[in-house]
Write a protein that holds these residues in place. Structure first.
Motif, PDB file in Angstrom:
ATOM      1  N   GLU A  34       0.825  -1.210   0.000  1.00  0.00           N
ATOM      2  CA  GLU A  34       0.000   0.000   0.000  1.00  0.00           C
ATOM      3  C   GLU A  34       0.861   1.263   0.000  1.00  0.00           C
ATOM      4  O   GLU A  34       0.495   2.258  -0.626  1.00  0.00           O
ATOM      5  CB  GLU A  34      -0.918  -0.009   1.222  1.00  0.00           C
ATOM      6  N   GLU A  35       1.991   1.228   0.700  1.00  0.00           N
ATOM      7  CA  GLU A  35       2.792   2.444   0.832  1.00  0.00           C
ATOM      8  C   GLU A  35       3.661   2.704  -0.385  1.00  0.00           C
ATOM      9  O   GLU A  35       4.135   3.811  -0.579  1.00  0.00           O
ATOM     10  CB  GLU A  35       3.679   2.350   2.082  1.00  0.00           C
ATOM     11  N   SER A  36       3.900   1.678  -1.216  1.00  0.00           N
ATOM     12  CA  SER A  36       4.848   1.808  -2.311  1.00  0.00           C
ATOM     13  C   SER A  36       4.165   1.642  -3.656  1.00  0.00           C
ATOM     14  O   SER A  36       3.834   0.541  -4.082  1.00  0.00           O
ATOM     15  CB  SER A  36       5.964   0.768  -2.174  1.00  0.00           C
ATOM     16  N   GLU A  37       3.957   2.760  -4.316  1.00  0.00           N
ATOM     17  CA  GLU A  37       3.319   2.723  -5.648  1.00  0.00           C
ATOM     18  C   GLU A  37       4.195   2.003  -6.660  1.00  0.00           C
ATOM     19  O   GLU A  37       3.711   1.278  -7.518  1.00  0.00           O
ATOM     20  CB  GLU A  37       3.049   4.149  -6.113  1.00  0.00           C
ATOM     21  N   HIS A  38       5.516   2.183  -6.553  1.00  0.00           N
ATOM     22  CA  HIS A  38       6.421   1.645  -7.564  1.00  0.00           C
ATOM     23  C   HIS A  38       6.966   0.268  -7.203  1.00  0.00           C
ATOM     24  O   HIS A  38       7.373  -0.473  -8.090  1.00  0.00           O
ATOM     25  CB  HIS A  38       7.591   2.610  -7.780  1.00  0.00           C
ATOM     26  N   GLY A  39       6.979  -0.090  -5.912  1.00  0.00           N
ATOM     27  CA  GLY A  39       7.628  -1.327  -5.512  1.00  0.00           C
ATOM     28  C   GLY A  39       6.686  -2.377  -4.968  1.00  0.00           C
ATOM     29  O   GLY A  39       7.132  -3.350  -4.368  1.00  0.00           O
ATOM     30  N   ALA A  40       5.364  -2.210  -5.196  1.00  0.00           N
ATOM     31  CA  ALA A  40       4.393  -3.121  -4.589  1.00  0.00           C
ATOM     32  C   ALA A  40       4.644  -4.570  -4.979  1.00  0.00           C
ATOM     33  O   ALA A  40       4.554  -5.478  -4.147  1.00  0.00           O
ATOM     34  CB  ALA A  40       2.972  -2.706  -4.981  1.00  0.00           C
ATOM     35  N   SER A  41       4.970  -4.820  -6.226  1.00  0.00           N
ATOM     36  CA  SER A  41       5.151  -6.202  -6.677  1.00  0.00           C
ATOM     37  C   SER A  41       6.358  -6.850  -6.015  1.00  0.00           C
ATOM     38  O   SER A  41       6.380  -8.062  -5.791  1.00  0.00           O
ATOM     39  CB  SER A  41       5.294  -6.259  -8.196  1.00  0.00           C
ATOM     40  N   HIS A  42       7.380  -6.047  -5.678  1.00  0.00           N
ATOM     41  CA  HIS A  42       8.547  -6.600  -5.000  1.00  0.00           C
ATOM     42  C   HIS A  42       8.148  -7.166  -3.642  1.00  0.00           C
ATOM     43  O   HIS A  42       8.582  -8.259  -3.250  1.00  0.00           O
ATOM     44  CB  HIS A  42       9.618  -5.524  -4.813  1.00  0.00           C
ATOM     45  N   TYR A  43       7.339  -6.439  -2.887  1.00  0.00           N
ATOM     46  CA  TYR A  43       6.928  -6.888  -1.564  1.00  0.00           C
ATOM     47  C   TYR A  43       6.008  -8.101  -1.660  1.00  0.00           C
ATOM     48  O   TYR A  43       6.050  -8.988  -0.816  1.00  0.00           O
ATOM     49  CB  TYR A  43       6.241  -5.745  -0.812  1.00  0.00           C
ATOM     50  N   ASP A  44       5.190  -8.150  -2.695  1.00  0.00           N
ATOM     51  CA  ASP A  44       4.319  -9.291  -2.906  1.00  0.00           C
ATOM     52  C   ASP A  44       5.144 -10.551  -3.141  1.00  0.00           C
ATOM     53  O   ASP A  44       4.875 -11.615  -2.583  1.00  0.00           O
ATOM     54  CB  ASP A  44       3.389  -9.017  -4.094  1.00  0.00           C
ATOM     55  N   ARG A  45       6.189 -10.415  -3.962  1.00  0.00           N
ATOM     56  CA  ARG A  45       7.006 -11.585  -4.300  1.00  0.00           C
ATOM     57  C   ARG A  45       7.868 -12.044  -3.132  1.00  0.00           C
ATOM     58  O   ARG A  45       8.043 -13.240  -2.916  1.00  0.00           O
ATOM     59  CB  ARG A  45       7.882 -11.274  -5.516  1.00  0.00           C
ATOM     60  N   VAL A  46       8.422 -11.108  -2.356  1.00  0.00           N
ATOM     61  CA  VAL A  46       9.342 -11.509  -1.292  1.00  0.00           C
ATOM     62  C   VAL A  46       8.607 -12.220  -0.164  1.00  0.00           C
ATOM     63  O   VAL A  46       9.187 -13.045   0.550  1.00  0.00           O
ATOM     64  CB  VAL A  46      10.122 -10.295  -0.754  1.00  0.00           C
ATOM     65  N   TYR A  47       7.320 -11.966  -0.009  1.00  0.00           N
ATOM     66  CA  TYR A  47       6.549 -12.621   1.047  1.00  0.00           C
ATOM     67  C   TYR A  47       6.549 -14.137   0.855  1.00  0.00           C
ATOM     68  O   TYR A  47       6.642 -14.896   1.830  1.00  0.00           O
ATOM     69  CB  TYR A  47       5.117 -12.083   1.056  1.00  0.00           C
ATOM     70  N   SER A  48       6.458 -14.579  -0.377  1.00  0.00           N
ATOM     71  CA  SER A  48       6.374 -16.016  -0.651  1.00  0.00           C
ATOM     72  C   SER A  48       7.665 -16.613  -1.194  1.00  0.00           C
ATOM     73  O   SER A  48       7.737 -17.818  -1.433  1.00  0.00           O
ATOM     74  CB  SER A  48       5.237 -16.287  -1.654  1.00  0.00           C
ATOM     75  N   ALA A  49       8.696 -15.801  -1.387  1.00  0.00           N
ATOM     76  CA  ALA A  49       9.958 -16.303  -1.926  1.00  0.00           C
ATOM     77  C   ALA A  49      10.706 -17.126  -0.879  1.00  0.00           C
ATOM     78  O   ALA A  49      10.478 -17.001   0.321  1.00  0.00           O
ATOM     79  CB  ALA A  49      10.828 -15.134  -2.379  1.00  0.00           C
ATOM     80  N   ASP A  50      11.619 -17.975  -1.346  1.00  0.00           N
ATOM     81  CA  ASP A  50      12.458 -18.724  -0.424  1.00  0.00           C
ATOM     82  C   ASP A  50      13.370 -17.787   0.358  1.00  0.00           C
ATOM     83  O   ASP A  50      13.565 -17.943   1.562  1.00  0.00           O
ATOM     84  CB  ASP A  50      13.314 -19.747  -1.181  1.00  0.00           C
ATOM     85  N   ARG A  51      13.943 -16.786  -0.321  1.00  0.00           N
ATOM     86  CA  ARG A  51      14.884 -15.866   0.306  1.00  0.00           C
ATOM     87  C   ARG A  51      14.109 -14.734   0.982  1.00  0.00           C
ATOM     88  O   ARG A  51      13.332 -14.029   0.343  1.00  0.00           O
ATOM     89  CB  ARG A  51      15.841 -15.293  -0.740  1.00  0.00           C
ATOM     90  N   PRO A  52      14.318 -14.508   2.265  1.00  0.00           N
ATOM     91  CA  PRO A  52      13.614 -13.418   2.954  1.00  0.00           C
ATOM     92  C   PRO A  52      14.284 -12.080   2.681  1.00  0.00           C
ATOM     93  O   PRO A  52      15.422 -12.005   2.211  1.00  0.00           O
ATOM     94  CB  PRO A  52      13.751 -13.795   4.426  1.00  0.00           C
ATOM     95  N   GLU A  53      13.568 -11.005   2.995  1.00  0.00           N
ATOM     96  CA  GLU A  53      14.180  -9.684   3.010  1.00  0.00           C
ATOM     97  C   GLU A  53      14.921  -9.519   4.337  1.00  0.00           C
ATOM     98  O   GLU A  53      14.335  -9.648   5.414  1.00  0.00           O
ATOM     99  CB  GLU A  53      13.117  -8.583   2.897  1.00  0.00           C
ATOM    100  N   LEU A  54      16.212  -9.226   4.263  1.00  0.00           N
ATOM    101  CA  LEU A  54      17.024  -8.949   5.446  1.00  0.00           C
ATOM    102  C   LEU A  54      17.763  -7.641   5.219  1.00  0.00           C
ATOM    103  O   LEU A  54      18.263  -7.396   4.120  1.00  0.00           O
ATOM    104  CB  LEU A  54      18.042 -10.065   5.698  1.00  0.00           C
ATOM    105  N   PHE A  55      17.835  -6.809   6.243  1.00  0.00           N
ATOM    106  CA  PHE A  55      18.558  -5.543   6.081  1.00  0.00           C
ATOM    107  C   PHE A  55      19.207  -5.157   7.397  1.00  0.00           C
ATOM    108  O   PHE A  55      18.747  -5.519   8.482  1.00  0.00           O
ATOM    109  CB  PHE A  55      17.626  -4.427   5.591  1.00  0.00           C
ATOM    110  N   PHE A  56      20.306  -4.431   7.280  1.00  0.00           N
ATOM    111  CA  PHE A  56      20.990  -3.907   8.460  1.00  0.00           C
ATOM    112  C   PHE A  56      20.119  -2.836   9.105  1.00  0.00           C
ATOM    113  O   PHE A  56      19.553  -1.986   8.413  1.00  0.00           O
ATOM    114  CB  PHE A  56      22.344  -3.315   8.071  1.00  0.00           C
ATOM    115  N   LYS A  57      20.027  -2.863  10.426  1.00  0.00           N
ATOM    116  CA  LYS A  57      19.171  -1.914  11.132  1.00  0.00           C
ATOM    117  C   LYS A  57      19.946  -0.926  11.990  1.00  0.00           C
ATOM    118  O   LYS A  57      19.721   0.290  11.907  1.00  0.00           O
ATOM    119  CB  LYS A  57      18.170  -2.682  12.015  1.00  0.00           C
TER     120      LYS A  57
END
Length: 285
Positions: A91-114
């Motif tokens: 909802e928050e990302s007009e340009h990147g919505a499909s990326h978040y949709d795909r990463v939810y079900s992908a084998d590789r998770p989203e990981l980032f330095f915090k």
């Protein structure tokens, strides 16, 4: 068993075992090779190491200051691990919505330095909203404590402060949306991973108060997590090393409505069953 870093009224800092109402000081000199909470957590048997250092000195918990339970570890985070987070990020990302949709079900998770330790706020210390953000929220997250071998040795509470408008403008702005001073909260203690978790019973509750009134509250449980905790820890340590250990926030399943943003003076309380409550006031840059 829960362990914490604490400060006494004389300014001295200690490691303690904490119960619901007491802080039992540990004598680290009595343990071989231990000079910090991290040393205990990274020992072969943290519970036995802590027990061997237990002293007869205890103080009421309300007479000590609980500190962030971090020494020199990195803090990392996982994203889009709950269905609610996937929907919110789309909802928050007009340009990147499909990326978040795909990463939810992908084998590789989203990981980032915090965060580095200097960017982390402990119980009662302020967390920050960026001055250049008009839409910022807390993200309450069950957080893994990992030793240098990648083993889950404990759990704590994390607050992954997020500028949703900055990230939503462009997914490549994620580091700016997530990493800045006072961008993370950790605490109040580390629950040692001595027993299997009951995921359904491990509930997470977020409450945000403003001017004495509750303006948001929500809850979820680890049962709603789309990945296993061991899977997330394994991906973090894949092709990487953490000689000082690491904290890994495991994502959020509680997201305030799009109309909500944090304001200076708000008070964020994150309660996780079995661990306690992490409370932080909000300041704005």
């Amino acid at each position: 068993m829960k362990l914490a870093r604490i400060a006494l009224s004389d300014g001295s800092r200690h490691v303690a075992e904490v119960t619901d109402d007491q802080a039992i000081l540990l004598d680290l000199a009595a343990t071989s090779g231990c000079s910090s909470l991290a040393d205990i957590l990274h020992s072969d048997d943290p519970a036995a190491t802590a027990a061997s250092a237990r002293t007869e000195r205890s103080l009421p918990l309300d007479q000590v200051q609980l500190l962030a339970p971090i020494d020199e570890q990195d803090v990392w985070a996982a994203g889009v691990t709950y269905k609610r987070s996937q929907v919110a990020r789309m909802e928050e990302s007009e340009h990147g919505a499909s990326h978040y949709d795909r990463v939810y079900s992908a084998d590789r998770p989203e990981l980032f330095f915090k965060a580095t330790p200097g960017r982390v706020s402990g119980p009662g210390e302020p967390v920050r909203v960026r001055a250049d953000s008009q839409w910022s929220v807390p993200e309450p997250e069950f957080t893994l404590v990992l030793n240098p071998a990648g083993r889950i040795v404990g759990y704590t509470i994390g607050n992954d402060m997020s500028a949703r408008d900055i990230e939503g403008e462009n997914p490549l702005y994620l580091p700016q949306a997530k990493v800045y001073r006072q961008c993370a909260g950790l605490g109040p203690a580390v629950l040692l991973a001595t027993e299997p978790l009951d995921l359904a019973a491990t509930t997470i509750r977020l409450t945000i108060d403003r001017d004495g009134s509750t303006v948001f509250e929500g809850n979820t449980s680890l049962e709603q997590l789309n990945r296993t905790l061991e899977e997330l820890a394994g991906w973090l340590f894949r092709e990487d090393t953490f000689p000082k250990g690491a904290f890994l926030m495991t994502g959020t399943g509680i997201v305030p409505d799009d109309e909500f943003t944090l304001k200076a003076g708000d008070v964020i309380a994150i309660e996780v069953a079995g661990i306690g409550t992490l409370t932080n006031p909000v300041v704005c840059g």
